[in-house]
Write a protein that holds these residues in place. Structure first.
Motif, PDB file in Angstrom:
ATOM      1  N   GLU A  87       0.762  -0.756  -0.102  1.00 34.50           N
ATOM      2  CA  GLU A  87      -0.094   0.077  -0.175  1.00 34.50           C
ATOM      3  C   GLU A  87       0.906   1.460  -0.467  1.00 34.50           C
ATOM      4  N   ARG A  88       0.138   2.402  -0.305  1.00 30.74           N
ATOM      5  CA  ARG A  88       1.091   3.358  -0.732  1.00 30.74           C
ATOM      6  C   ARG A  88       1.285   4.312   0.702  1.00 30.74           C
ATOM      7  N   VAL A  89       1.747   4.639   1.787  1.00 32.91           N
ATOM      8  CA  VAL A  89       1.707   5.445   2.551  1.00 32.91           C
ATOM      9  C   VAL A  89       2.094   6.617   2.677  1.00 32.91           C
ATOM     10  N   ASP A  90       0.920   7.815   2.694  1.00 32.96           N
ATOM     11  CA  ASP A  90       0.685   8.887   1.899  1.00 32.96           C
ATOM     12  C   ASP A  90       2.198  10.275   3.351  1.00 32.96           C
ATOM     13  N   ALA A  91       2.295  11.156   2.744  1.00 32.40           N
ATOM     14  CA  ALA A  91       2.936  11.871   3.550  1.00 32.40           C
ATOM     15  C   ALA A  91       2.701  12.591   5.241  1.00 32.40           C
ATOM     16  N   GLN A  92       1.163  12.548   5.080  1.00 32.59           N
ATOM     17  CA  GLN A  92       1.270  12.262   6.707  1.00 32.59           C
ATOM     18  C   GLN A  92       0.687  11.707   8.027  1.00 32.59           C
ATOM     19  N   ARG A  93       0.262   9.808   6.921  1.00 32.20           N
ATOM     20  CA  ARG A  93       0.647   9.480   7.864  1.00 32.20           C
ATOM     21  C   ARG A  93       1.736   8.474   7.995  1.00 32.20           C
ATOM     22  N   ALA A  94       2.842   8.995   7.475  1.00 28.76           N
ATOM     23  CA  ALA A  94       4.283   8.582   7.411  1.00 28.76           C
ATOM     24  C   ALA A  94       4.986   8.748   8.455  1.00 28.76           C
ATOM     25  N   LEU A  95       4.359  10.301   8.562  1.00 29.09           N
ATOM     26  CA  LEU A  95       4.488  11.474   9.775  1.00 29.09           C
ATOM     27  C   LEU A  95       4.050  10.273  10.908  1.00 29.09           C
ATOM     28  N   ALA A  96       2.934  10.136  11.163  1.00 32.77           N
ATOM     29  CA  ALA A  96       2.125   9.286  12.163  1.00 32.77           C
ATOM     30  C   ALA A  96       2.942   7.921  12.874  1.00 32.77           C
ATOM     31  N   ILE A  97       3.973   7.548  11.862  1.00 32.89           N
ATOM     32  CA  ILE A  97       4.060   6.432  12.185  1.00 32.89           C
ATOM     33  C   ILE A  97       5.372   6.306  12.166  1.00 32.89           C
ATOM     34  N   GLY A  98       6.379   7.192  12.418  1.00 33.06           N
ATOM     35  CA  GLY A  98       7.359   7.606  12.429  1.00 33.06           C
ATOM     36  C   GLY A  98       8.883   7.871  11.320  1.00 33.06           C
ATOM     37  N   LEU A  99       8.338   7.078  10.003  1.00 29.08           N
ATOM     38  CA  LEU A  99       9.048   7.238   8.741  1.00 29.08           C
ATOM     39  C   LEU A  99       9.807   8.428   8.271  1.00 29.08           C
ATOM     40  N   VAL A 100       9.193   9.327   8.551  1.00 24.32           N
ATOM     41  CA  VAL A 100       9.427  11.224   8.345  1.00 24.32           C
ATOM     42  C   VAL A 100       9.380  11.635   9.447  1.00 24.32           C
ATOM     43  N   ASN A 101      10.430  12.508   9.505  1.00 23.50           N
ATOM     44  CA  ASN A 101      10.545  13.975  10.600  1.00 23.50           C
ATOM     45  C   ASN A 101       9.542  14.614  10.734  1.00 23.50           C
ATOM     46  N   ALA A 102       9.614  15.213   9.328  1.00 22.20           N
ATOM     47  CA  ALA A 102       8.717  16.091   8.716  1.00 22.20           C
ATOM     48  C   ALA A 102       8.092  16.406   7.783  1.00 22.20           C
ATOM     49  N   VAL A 103       6.740  17.108   7.513  1.00 17.76           N
ATOM     50  CA  VAL A 103       6.068  16.978   6.062  1.00 17.76           C
ATOM     51  C   VAL A 103       6.328  18.335   5.810  1.00 17.76           C
ATOM     52  N   LEU A 104       6.420  18.913   4.628  1.00 14.10           N
ATOM     53  CA  LEU A 104       6.325  20.410   4.235  1.00 14.10           C
ATOM     54  C   LEU A 104       5.588  20.029   2.706  1.00 14.10           C
ATOM     55  N   PRO A 105       5.220  21.475   3.407  1.00 13.06           N
ATOM     56  CA  PRO A 105       4.018  22.172   2.141  1.00 13.06           C
ATOM     57  C   PRO A 105       4.479  21.961   0.096  1.00 13.06           C
ATOM     58  N   ASP A 106       5.942  22.095   0.141  1.00 14.77           N
ATOM     59  CA  ASP A 106       5.540  21.578  -0.940  1.00 14.77           C
ATOM     60  C   ASP A 106       7.554  21.491  -1.203  1.00 14.77           C
ATOM     61  N   ALA A 107       8.152  21.419  -2.946  1.00 13.06           N
ATOM     62  CA  ALA A 107       9.654  20.802  -2.830  1.00 13.06           C
ATOM     63  C   ALA A 107      10.357  22.736  -2.298  1.00 13.06           C
ATOM     64  N   ASP A 108       9.742  24.172  -2.647  1.00  8.68           N
ATOM     65  CA  ASP A 108      10.596  24.567  -1.618  1.00  8.68           C
ATOM     66  C   ASP A 108      10.771  24.664  -0.384  1.00  8.68           C
ATOM     67  N   ALA A 109       9.909  24.153   0.495  1.00  4.30           N
ATOM     68  CA  ALA A 109       9.440  24.216   1.332  1.00  4.30           C
ATOM     69  C   ALA A 109      10.356  23.396   2.031  1.00  4.30           C
ATOM     70  N   LEU A 110      10.864  22.531   1.539  1.00  4.53           N
ATOM     71  CA  LEU A 110      11.484  20.914   1.715  1.00  4.53           C
ATOM     72  C   LEU A 110      12.944  21.158   1.720  1.00  4.53           C
ATOM     73  N   ALA A 111      13.579  22.045   1.031  1.00  6.30           N
ATOM     74  CA  ALA A 111      14.649  22.302   0.470  1.00  6.30           C
ATOM     75  C   ALA A 111      14.231  23.218   1.816  1.00  6.30           C
ATOM     76  N   LEU A 112      14.320  24.628   2.142  1.00  7.35           N
ATOM     77  CA  LEU A 112      14.484  25.151   3.032  1.00  7.35           C
ATOM     78  C   LEU A 112      14.553  24.547   4.572  1.00  7.35           C
ATOM     79  N   HIS A 113      13.338  23.670   4.651  1.00 11.45           N
ATOM     80  CA  HIS A 113      14.093  22.529   6.006  1.00 11.45           C
ATOM     81  C   HIS A 113      15.138  21.745   6.476  1.00 11.45           C
ATOM     82  N   THR A 114      14.919  20.839   5.073  1.00  9.71           N
ATOM     83  CA  THR A 114      16.696  20.551   4.755  1.00  9.71           C
ATOM     84  C   THR A 114      17.200  21.105   5.118  1.00  9.71           C
TER      85      THR A 114
END
Length: 282
Positions: free
Chosen positions: A181-208
């Motif tokens: 199954e596809r685990v979307d970003a918010q679910r990935a955050l909820a289960i601890g697969l990712v540390n943060a979810v950002l709204p778009d690519a620019d925000a992702l680059a800035l956060h990273t």
């Protein structure tokens, strides 16, 4: 700033900050992986580790998806002689070849610096094996993660089944492995697969970039020791990990390093830490 390119990725290293960036650069092929990708990635990670000047690596990509994983034409066999399992000797060679592929992602786990995986779009199949080997994962709101191999009748074999149960709950790892199954970003955050979810690519680059800068500002000796201790604790019983910690701390405890860090912290100024010693790889 130094840079290098391959047919699979671009690599940049900022010697002033110690931040390296490895960017997958085959968007027209959804950054799929073929046999040549694995040693190229391994060698790039080893080179950064051997030189000693990298404090953190950002792993990202270009195009619509982070990566669609292994290119399906690989499984046709023409590009992968190791897929011939017609004899006992060829099966033995298959085992050796597969372990060598696994070791290419092990290089990320074993590097002395942390690796941040910045995911947008799909992180599919072998790409999830790659992301799972990284220290931290962050993603955009449109990202999704899937164990794609189960859909094509095979077992994921490059590390996700071994690493995911130590990142997310074991039951969740099994659900991903069994269903694809596809685990979307918010679910990935909820289960601890990712540390943060950002709204778009620019925000992702800035956060990273901000996250990488925070890590790069710390003592590289302490960061390397922390990664080694965390990996040991992940893979061993608590008592064994604590025993290893006594040996590790006695090897890397450095009053001079601490004085630099404390002075800089009190002054709210960056500390001038020495890079790690270079390595000679046999």
């Amino acid at each position: 700033m130094t840079s290098a390119s391959s047919s699979y990725f671009d690599l940049q290293h900022d010697s002033a900050t110690g931040i390296a960036r490895l960017t997958l650069n085959r968007p027209e092929r959804m950054n799929t992986m073929d046999p040549g990708f694995f040693p190229a990635l391994r060698d790039a990670i080893h080179r950064l580790d051997d030189e000693g000047g990298t404090r953190v690596l950002i792993l990202s990509s270009t195009g619509k998806h982070f990566s669609a994983g292994m290119a399906l034409d690989v499984f046709a066999g023409a590009n992968m002689p190791m897929l011939d399992l017609s004899s006992s000797r060829k099966r033995q060679a298959f085992q050796t070849g597969l372990r060598r592929l696994m070791a290419c992602f092990d290089a990320i786990d074993e590097a002395r610096f942390p690796v941040i995986c910045a995911v947008h779009g799909g992180c599919i199949g072998g790409a999830l094996d790659l992301a799972a080997a990284c220290d931290l994962r962050v993603c955009t709101a449109d990202a999704f993660f899937t164990v794609q191999e189960i859909h094509i009748g095979m077992v994921a074999d490059l590390g996700s089944l071994q690493r995911l149960p130590k990142i997310v709950a074991p039951g969740m790892a099994r659900q991903m492995a069994y269903t694809g199954e596809r685990v979307d970003a918010q679910r990935a955050l909820a289960i601890g697969l990712v540390n943060a979810v950002l709204p778009d690519a620019d925000a992702l680059a800035l956060h990273t970039n901000e996250l990488a800068a925070q890590i790069a500002a710390k003592s590289p000796l302490a960061i390397a020791g922390s990664k080694l201790a965390l990996n040991q604790a992940r893979d061993h019983a608590t008592a064994d990990a604590l025993a290893q910690m006594t040996l590790l701390q006695s090897a890397i405890f450095d009053i001079g390093e601490m004085e630099k860090a404390i002075t800089a912290w009190k002054a709210k100024q960056p500390a001038a830490f020495e890079p790690l010693a270079p390595l000679e790889r046999s």
